[in-house]
Design an enzyme around this catalytic site. Structure first.
Site, PDB file in Angstrom:
ATOM      1  N   ASP A  36       5.910  -8.670 -17.122  1.00 15.53           N
ATOM      2  CA  ASP A  36       5.418  -8.440 -18.488  1.00 15.53           C
ATOM      3  C   ASP A  36       5.945  -7.093 -18.987  1.00 15.53           C
ATOM      4  O   ASP A  36       6.168  -6.172 -18.201  1.00 15.53           O
ATOM      5  CB  ASP A  36       3.882  -8.430 -18.514  1.00 15.53           C
ATOM      6  CG  ASP A  36       3.312  -8.784 -19.895  1.00 15.53           C
ATOM      7  OD1 ASP A  36       2.672  -9.849 -20.010  1.00 15.53           O
ATOM      8  OD2 ASP A  36       3.527  -8.004 -20.851  1.00 15.53           O
ATOM      9  N   ASP A  61      11.351  -6.735 -20.255  1.00 11.74           N
ATOM     10  CA  ASP A  61      11.410  -7.203 -21.640  1.00 11.74           C
ATOM     11  C   ASP A  61      12.233  -8.489 -21.576  1.00 11.74           C
ATOM     12  O   ASP A  61      13.435  -8.447 -21.265  1.00 11.74           O
ATOM     13  CB  ASP A  61      12.090  -6.145 -22.522  1.00 11.74           C
ATOM     14  CG  ASP A  61      12.092  -6.559 -23.984  1.00 11.74           C
ATOM     15  OD1 ASP A  61      11.943  -7.775 -24.265  1.00 11.74           O
ATOM     16  OD2 ASP A  61      12.237  -5.676 -24.845  1.00 11.74           O
ATOM     17  N   VAL A  62      11.600  -9.622 -21.863  1.00 17.69           N
ATOM     18  CA  VAL A  62      12.266 -10.909 -21.614  1.00 17.69           C
ATOM     19  C   VAL A  62      13.507 -11.132 -22.464  1.00 17.69           C
ATOM     20  O   VAL A  62      14.329 -11.989 -22.159  1.00 17.69           O
ATOM     21  CB  VAL A  62      11.302 -12.118 -21.787  1.00 17.69           C
ATOM     22  CG1 VAL A  62      10.222 -12.108 -20.716  1.00 17.69           C
ATOM     23  CG2 VAL A  62      10.707 -12.179 -23.195  1.00 17.69           C
ATOM     24  N   ASN A  88       6.543 -17.846 -20.099  1.00 17.72           N
ATOM     25  CA  ASN A  88       5.361 -17.935 -20.965  1.00 17.72           C
ATOM     26  C   ASN A  88       5.276 -16.822 -22.009  1.00 17.72           C
ATOM     27  O   ASN A  88       4.564 -16.951 -23.005  1.00 17.72           O
ATOM     28  CB  ASN A  88       4.145 -17.921 -20.011  1.00 17.72           C
ATOM     29  CG  ASN A  88       2.852 -17.524 -20.659  1.00 17.72           C
ATOM     30  OD1 ASN A  88       2.253 -18.314 -21.379  1.00 17.72           O
ATOM     31  ND2 ASN A  88       2.405 -16.294 -20.412  1.00 17.72           N
ATOM     32  N   TYR A 154       7.962 -18.562 -35.597  1.00 19.29           N
ATOM     33  CA  TYR A 154       7.276 -18.953 -34.356  1.00 19.29           C
ATOM     34  C   TYR A 154       7.503 -20.439 -34.060  1.00 19.29           C
ATOM     35  O   TYR A 154       7.903 -20.822 -32.958  1.00 19.29           O
ATOM     36  CB  TYR A 154       5.784 -18.644 -34.495  1.00 19.29           C
ATOM     37  CG  TYR A 154       4.952 -18.958 -33.275  1.00 19.29           C
ATOM     38  CD1 TYR A 154       4.785 -18.026 -32.255  1.00 19.29           C
ATOM     39  CD2 TYR A 154       4.299 -20.189 -33.142  1.00 19.29           C
ATOM     40  CE1 TYR A 154       4.009 -18.318 -31.130  1.00 19.29           C
ATOM     41  CE2 TYR A 154       3.534 -20.489 -32.039  1.00 19.29           C
ATOM     42  CZ  TYR A 154       3.383 -19.553 -31.034  1.00 19.29           C
ATOM     43  OH  TYR A 154       2.613 -19.849 -29.928  1.00 19.29           O
ATOM     44  N   LYS A 158       9.558 -22.239 -31.020  1.00 20.79           N
ATOM     45  CA  LYS A 158       8.874 -23.142 -30.079  1.00 20.79           C
ATOM     46  C   LYS A 158       9.521 -24.532 -30.078  1.00 20.79           C
ATOM     47  O   LYS A 158       9.606 -25.179 -29.025  1.00 20.79           O
ATOM     48  CB  LYS A 158       7.385 -23.233 -30.418  1.00 20.79           C
ATOM     49  CG  LYS A 158       6.620 -21.925 -30.196  1.00 20.79           C
ATOM     50  CD  LYS A 158       6.621 -21.480 -28.747  1.00 20.79           C
ATOM     51  CE  LYS A 158       5.713 -20.273 -28.519  1.00 20.79           C
ATOM     52  NZ  LYS A 158       5.704 -19.855 -27.106  1.00 20.79           N
TER      53      LYS A 158
HETATM   54  N1  LIG Z   1      -3.287 -18.432 -27.478  1.00 15.89           N
HETATM   55  C1  LIG Z   1      -3.012 -19.516 -28.166  1.00 15.89           C
HETATM   56  O1  LIG Z   1      -3.830 -20.017 -28.955  1.00 15.89           O
HETATM   57  C2  LIG Z   1      -1.667 -20.189 -27.983  1.00 15.89           C
HETATM   58  C3  LIG Z   1      -1.416 -21.389 -28.653  1.00 15.89           C
HETATM   59  C4  LIG Z   1      -0.193 -22.025 -28.487  1.00 15.89           C
HETATM   60  C5  LIG Z   1       0.770 -21.470 -27.663  1.00 15.89           C
HETATM   61  N2  LIG Z   1       0.513 -20.293 -27.027  1.00 15.89           N
HETATM   62  C6  LIG Z   1       1.590 -19.751 -26.190  1.00 15.89           C
HETATM   63  O2  LIG Z   1       1.078 -19.436 -24.910  1.00 15.89           O
HETATM   64  C7  LIG Z   1       1.793 -18.329 -24.371  1.00 15.89           C
HETATM   65  C8  LIG Z   1       0.841 -17.234 -23.927  1.00 15.89           C
HETATM   66  O3  LIG Z   1       0.029 -16.856 -25.023  1.00 15.89           O
HETATM   67  P1  LIG Z   1      -1.280 -15.964 -24.875  1.00 15.89           P
HETATM   68  O4  LIG Z   1      -2.262 -16.500 -25.825  1.00 15.89           O
HETATM   69  O5  LIG Z   1      -1.630 -15.807 -23.452  1.00 15.89           O
HETATM   70  O6  LIG Z   1      -0.716 -14.613 -25.494  1.00 15.89           O
HETATM   71  P2  LIG Z   1      -0.967 -13.094 -25.099  1.00 15.89           P
HETATM   72  O7  LIG Z   1      -0.535 -12.294 -26.270  1.00 15.89           O
HETATM   73  O8  LIG Z   1      -2.342 -12.901 -24.528  1.00 15.89           O
HETATM   74  O9  LIG Z   1       0.102 -12.898 -23.907  1.00 15.89           O
HETATM   75  C9  LIG Z   1       1.477 -12.807 -24.144  1.00 15.89           C
HETATM   76  C10 LIG Z   1       2.051 -11.814 -23.143  1.00 15.89           C
HETATM   77  O10 LIG Z   1       3.464 -11.743 -23.342  1.00 15.89           O
HETATM   78  C11 LIG Z   1       3.850 -10.388 -23.217  1.00 15.89           C
HETATM   79  N3  LIG Z   1       5.099 -10.160 -23.946  1.00 15.89           N
HETATM   80  C12 LIG Z   1       5.299 -10.184 -25.293  1.00 15.89           C
HETATM   81  N4  LIG Z   1       6.565  -9.873 -25.576  1.00 15.89           N
HETATM   82  C13 LIG Z   1       7.189  -9.653 -24.383  1.00 15.89           C
HETATM   83  C14 LIG Z   1       8.500  -9.287 -24.019  1.00 15.89           C
HETATM   84  N5  LIG Z   1       9.470  -9.084 -24.945  1.00 15.89           N
HETATM   85  N6  LIG Z   1       8.791  -9.159 -22.712  1.00 15.89           N
HETATM   86  C15 LIG Z   1       7.841  -9.345 -21.763  1.00 15.89           C
HETATM   87  N7  LIG Z   1       6.568  -9.668 -22.051  1.00 15.89           N
HETATM   88  C16 LIG Z   1       6.254  -9.822 -23.349  1.00 15.89           C
HETATM   89  C17 LIG Z   1       2.699  -9.582 -23.796  1.00 15.89           C
HETATM   90  O11 LIG Z   1       2.724  -8.246 -23.321  1.00 15.89           O
HETATM   91  C18 LIG Z   1       1.496 -10.392 -23.325  1.00 15.89           C
HETATM   92  O12 LIG Z   1       0.998  -9.897 -22.090  1.00 15.89           O
HETATM   93  C19 LIG Z   1       2.784 -17.909 -25.446  1.00 15.89           C
HETATM   94  O13 LIG Z   1       4.028 -18.527 -25.208  1.00 15.89           O
HETATM   95  C20 LIG Z   1       2.156 -18.450 -26.714  1.00 15.89           C
HETATM   96  O14 LIG Z   1       3.108 -18.657 -27.741  1.00 15.89           O
HETATM   97  C21 LIG Z   1      -0.679 -19.635 -27.159  1.00 15.89           C
END
Ligand SMILES: NC(=O)c1ccc[n+]([C@@H]2O[C@H](COP(=O)([O-])OP(=O)(O)OC[C@H]3O[C@@H](n4cnc5c(N)ncnc54)[C@H](O)[C@@H]3O)[C@@H](O)[C@H]2O)c1
Length: 247
Positions: A36, A61-62, A88, A154, A158
């Site tokens: 992360d 940083d991904v 993720n 977004y 996706k």
């Molecule tokens: N939460 C929801 O309702 C929801 C709905 C649909 C899809 N998603 C997807 O699920 C996944 C996880 O979401 P979440 O809700 O746990 O989000 P979150 O924001 O809690 O976690 C995302 C993590 O990604 C990390 N991150 C962001 N940019 C980064 C980068 N450039 N390099 C490395 N790390 C990075 C952040 O630091 C964070 O820890 C994502 O792909 C999101 O699009 C979430």
């Protein structure tokens, strides 16, 4: 245990869904790499270790290719191999097209699509080198399939993840590498807690099950796809959305 002896890399594992998945994978016997950008990932790894599990944190940083290369190298140095990737990490963006700056469009695509491609690419290189197969689960969304006003960048990213998953799924199937995507609906993450309750209710109303999902419910779906229980599944997207996309 479903992942006994496996090594798993999880990007975005400091966040809601990634963290829940890291814990479940560890409980199922995997050694986990918490990847992360946020250094909160170190705490996640520490807590897992305190509970007796195998975990390391790697700051990445991904969207930076060298970071992903180092991530896979460190994984192999530490645990000897890579069996599972959960790509993720993502950022959110709700800007309608006429208000969306090119900079925000690029950043969203860079993290949410290019970041997944890079993680997949270097995981595949390592898995092909090992020659014993592997599993990739990509983090997509209901908005990779169903549009919502505002999710311009977004949703485009996706949808790209969904097609990337299909393409890799068919390309590497004969190498024993399965590639699938998970598509969460609206999940109870820290972000939801700061939204006004009427906004949250509007999202709940879109999900026939009548509530937000929990990160652990996504983690269970990712575990299914990552385990041998899904041995005949590749190139697909699994909706975990309380019925959102079935309407
Ligand atoms: N939460 C929801 O309702 C929801 C709905 C649909 C899809 N998603 C997807 O699920 C996944 C996880 O979401 P979440 O809700 O746990 O989000 P979150 O924001 O809690 O976690 C995302 C993590 O990604 C990390 N991150 C962001 N940019 C980064 C980068 N450039 N390099 C490395 N790390 C990075 C952040 O630091 C964070 O820890 C994502 O792909 C999101 O699009 C979430």
């Amino acid at each position: 245990m479903k992942l006994s002896g496996k090594t798993a890399v999880i990007t975005g594992a400091a966040g809601g869904i990634g963290q829940a998945t890291a814990r479940l994978f560890a409980q199922e016997g995997a050694s986990v790499v918490i990847a992360d950008f946020s250094e909160a990932g170190q705490e996640v790894a520490n807590r897992l270790k305190e509970d007796g599990y195998q975990a390391i944190y790697e700051k990445v940083d991904v969207k930076v290719e060298e970071d992903i290369q180092k991530l896979i190298e460190r994984t192999v140095q530490t645990y000897g191999k890579l069996d599972i990737l959960f790509a993720n990490a993502a950022v959110t963006n709700d800007d309608p097209a006429d208000e969306l700056s090119l900079e925000k469009w690029r950043r969203t695509l860079d993290v949410n699509l290019t970041g997944v491609f890079l993680a997949d690419k270097y995981a595949l290189i390592q898995m092909l080198k090992q020659g014993t197969g592997g599993v990739i689960v990509n983090g997509a969304s209901i908005h990779g399939h169903a549009a919502k006003a505002g999710v311009t960048a977004y949703g485009s990213a996706k949808a790209g993840v969904v097609m990337l998953t299909q393409t890799l799924g068919i390309q590497y199937a004969n190498k024993g590498i399965r590639v699938n995507a998970v598509c969460p609906g609206y999940i109870e993450t820290p972000l939801m807690k700061v939204l006004p309750s009427e906004e949250v209710q509007k999202l709940i109303d879109l999900q026939p099950i009548g509530r937000l999902g929990r990160p652990e419910e996504i983690a269970k779906a990712v575990l299914f796809l990552a385990s041998d229980d899904a041995s005949f599944i590749t190139g697909t997207s699994l909706m975990v959305d309380g019925g959102y996309t079935a309407r």
